[in-house]
Design a protein around this motif. Sequence first.
Motif, PDB file in Angstrom:
ATOM      1  N   PRO A 160      -6.387  -5.471 -16.111  1.00  0.00           N
ATOM      2  CA  PRO A 160      -6.700  -6.785 -16.694  1.00  0.00           C
ATOM      3  C   PRO A 160      -6.394  -6.859 -18.191  1.00  0.00           C
ATOM      4  CG  PRO A 160      -8.469  -6.066 -15.260  1.00  0.00           C
ATOM      5  CD  PRO A 160      -7.545  -4.899 -15.396  1.00  0.00           C
ATOM      6  N   ARG A 164      -3.562  -9.256 -20.009  1.00  0.00           N
ATOM      7  CA  ARG A 164      -3.935 -10.143 -21.119  1.00  0.00           C
ATOM      8  C   ARG A 164      -2.988  -9.950 -22.299  1.00  0.00           C
ATOM      9  NH1 ARG A 164      -9.816  -9.948 -24.168  1.00  0.00           N
ATOM     10  NH2 ARG A 164      -9.620 -11.892 -25.333  1.00  0.00           N
ATOM     11  N   ALA A 199      -6.637 -12.924  -4.422  1.00  0.00           N
ATOM     12  CA  ALA A 199      -6.905 -13.347  -5.800  1.00  0.00           C
ATOM     13  C   ALA A 199      -6.238 -12.412  -6.799  1.00  0.00           C
ATOM     14  CB  ALA A 199      -8.414 -13.391  -6.047  1.00  0.00           C
ATOM     15  N   ARG A 200      -6.215 -11.124  -6.486  1.00  0.00           N
ATOM     16  CA  ARG A 200      -5.590 -10.137  -7.371  1.00  0.00           C
ATOM     17  C   ARG A 200      -4.082 -10.358  -7.435  1.00  0.00           C
ATOM     18  NH1 ARG A 200      -7.247  -4.307  -5.677  1.00  0.00           N
ATOM     19  NH2 ARG A 200      -9.280  -5.057  -6.412  1.00  0.00           N
ATOM     20  N   HIS A 203      -3.380 -13.570  -9.422  1.00  0.00           N
ATOM     21  CA  HIS A 203      -3.580 -13.351 -10.859  1.00  0.00           C
ATOM     22  C   HIS A 203      -2.366 -12.672 -11.468  1.00  0.00           C
ATOM     23  CE1 HIS A 203      -6.117 -11.282 -14.231  1.00  0.00           C
ATOM     24  NE2 HIS A 203      -5.440 -12.319 -14.693  1.00  0.00           N
ATOM     25  N   HIS A 206       0.915 -15.064 -11.191  1.00  0.00           N
ATOM     26  CA  HIS A 206       0.865 -16.200 -12.115  1.00  0.00           C
ATOM     27  C   HIS A 206       1.004 -15.747 -13.563  1.00  0.00           C
ATOM     28  CE1 HIS A 206       0.031 -19.807  -9.666  1.00  0.00           C
ATOM     29  NE2 HIS A 206      -0.545 -18.953  -8.820  1.00  0.00           N
ATOM     30  N   THR A 207       0.431 -14.594 -13.906  1.00  0.00           N
ATOM     31  CA  THR A 207       0.602 -14.058 -15.259  1.00  0.00           C
ATOM     32  C   THR A 207       2.071 -13.748 -15.521  1.00  0.00           C
ATOM     33  OG1 THR A 207      -1.623 -13.100 -15.270  1.00  0.00           O
ATOM     34  CG2 THR A 207      -0.050 -12.217 -16.859  1.00  0.00           C
ATOM     35  N   ILE A 299      -7.328 -19.395 -10.595  1.00  0.00           N
ATOM     36  CA  ILE A 299      -7.114 -18.084 -11.201  1.00  0.00           C
ATOM     37  C   ILE A 299      -7.894 -18.010 -12.517  1.00  0.00           C
ATOM     38  CG2 ILE A 299      -5.381 -16.519 -12.130  1.00  0.00           C
ATOM     39  CD1 ILE A 299      -5.330 -16.946  -9.131  1.00  0.00           C
ATOM     40  N   SER A 300      -8.751 -17.039 -12.605  1.00  0.00           N
ATOM     41  CA  SER A 300      -9.548 -16.828 -13.811  1.00  0.00           C
ATOM     42  C   SER A 300      -8.911 -15.745 -14.655  1.00  0.00           C
ATOM     43  CB  SER A 300     -10.966 -16.399 -13.425  1.00  0.00           C
ATOM     44  OG  SER A 300     -11.666 -15.959 -14.545  1.00  0.00           O
ATOM     45  N   HIS A 301      -9.148 -15.797 -15.979  1.00  0.00           N
ATOM     46  CA  HIS A 301      -8.651 -14.746 -16.868  1.00  0.00           C
ATOM     47  C   HIS A 301      -9.616 -13.585 -16.938  1.00  0.00           C
ATOM     48  CE1 HIS A 301      -5.046 -16.599 -18.455  1.00  0.00           C
ATOM     49  NE2 HIS A 301      -5.693 -17.744 -18.452  1.00  0.00           N
ATOM     50  N   SER A 303     -11.608 -10.321 -15.192  1.00  0.00           N
ATOM     51  CA  SER A 303     -11.064  -9.224 -14.402  1.00  0.00           C
ATOM     52  C   SER A 303     -11.133  -9.524 -12.922  1.00  0.00           C
ATOM     53  CB  SER A 303     -11.811  -7.927 -14.714  1.00  0.00           C
ATOM     54  OG  SER A 303     -11.392  -6.916 -13.837  1.00  0.00           O
ATOM     55  N   LEU A 304      -9.963  -9.533 -12.293  1.00  0.00           N
ATOM     56  CA  LEU A 304      -9.897  -9.626 -10.844  1.00  0.00           C
ATOM     57  C   LEU A 304      -9.540  -8.268 -10.264  1.00  0.00           C
ATOM     58  CD1 LEU A 304      -8.005 -13.013 -10.460  1.00  0.00           C
ATOM     59  CD2 LEU A 304     -10.427 -12.592 -10.242  1.00  0.00           C
TER      60      LEU A 304
END
Length: 305
Positions: A160, A164, A199-200, A203, A206-207, A299-301, A303-304
């Motif tokens: 994560p 970032r 979800a992982r 994430h 999309h990043t 999608i959250s920023h 930790s997934l």
Amino acid sequence: MSATKSGCKQRSETECVYGWITDLCSKQSRLLAMLELCERRSHIESLGPLLWHSFGAVSGLLQEVVSIYPAILANELNGQQSQRICAAIGLFQAMTSHPFIGIELMRCQFLCYLMPLLKLTPQTRSVEHVRLSVLSVVCGLLKSDHPQIVGYFLGTELIPLILRQLELGSSMSKVLCAFVLCRILEHEVGLTFASRRLARRLHLIHTLARVVHQLTLEPEPRVLKHVVRVYSRLADHPESLQLIFNHLPAQLRNGYFCQDSLLGFENASLELADLNRKLVNRDVKNDTGINSITTEIVISHHSLF
């Protein structure tokens, strides 16, 4: 030689090194010792083992790392703090470059002390030096290809933090982060971990898409090279392949980056063609309903991983 001369001029080079290592135990003398050792680390044979086996040396360096935590909580770092912590990390890097000691440090969970440093968000020179120092340690460990190292990193918050910085960091930080992500996914355990949860996977994909968009505005071929290889590696996993097909940026499909002389990524055309070939030849066994599922997931920023 005059008897009035003092310090290292009166001692052999080996005695100087031993003296500096001893000085790591004292906070008052530690900064000078760290700077002297860091400056000479490429020329001091077996510096890593000397530090690892010297009484109090590792403990003194960890004290330097821990002492910076209040500045991390305040999300700011001045030049003097950056100098001290970078010198300490540089000596850790000398230890991790040794295969045996790198594994031993990993087993001691020492990287857990360094991970918080990657949470600093200011894009100042002081913070960037610290960020690059920590990433250099991680890259050095991953280059060893020891099977335990990737598994260890998957149990930390490294991925994560890497994602970032890959999106928000400076150009050099993005290069190192993209390399780290690529090296982790090269291993089967890393690919399985990254593809295990929807979800992982989202994430991550999309990043990567946002990073590709940034690269159209601020090109960095070294980042692009690793990003394309990450996409290509993820495409080797059946549960990630369909998501990549649905969400791959248009720039990676239409030849936007296919330049003959893309310095730093000369094989761009070949590797992009290979990626698109994997998408064309995909096995569409579980195609139904993927689009409807992905649009409903936020999608959250956080930790997934």
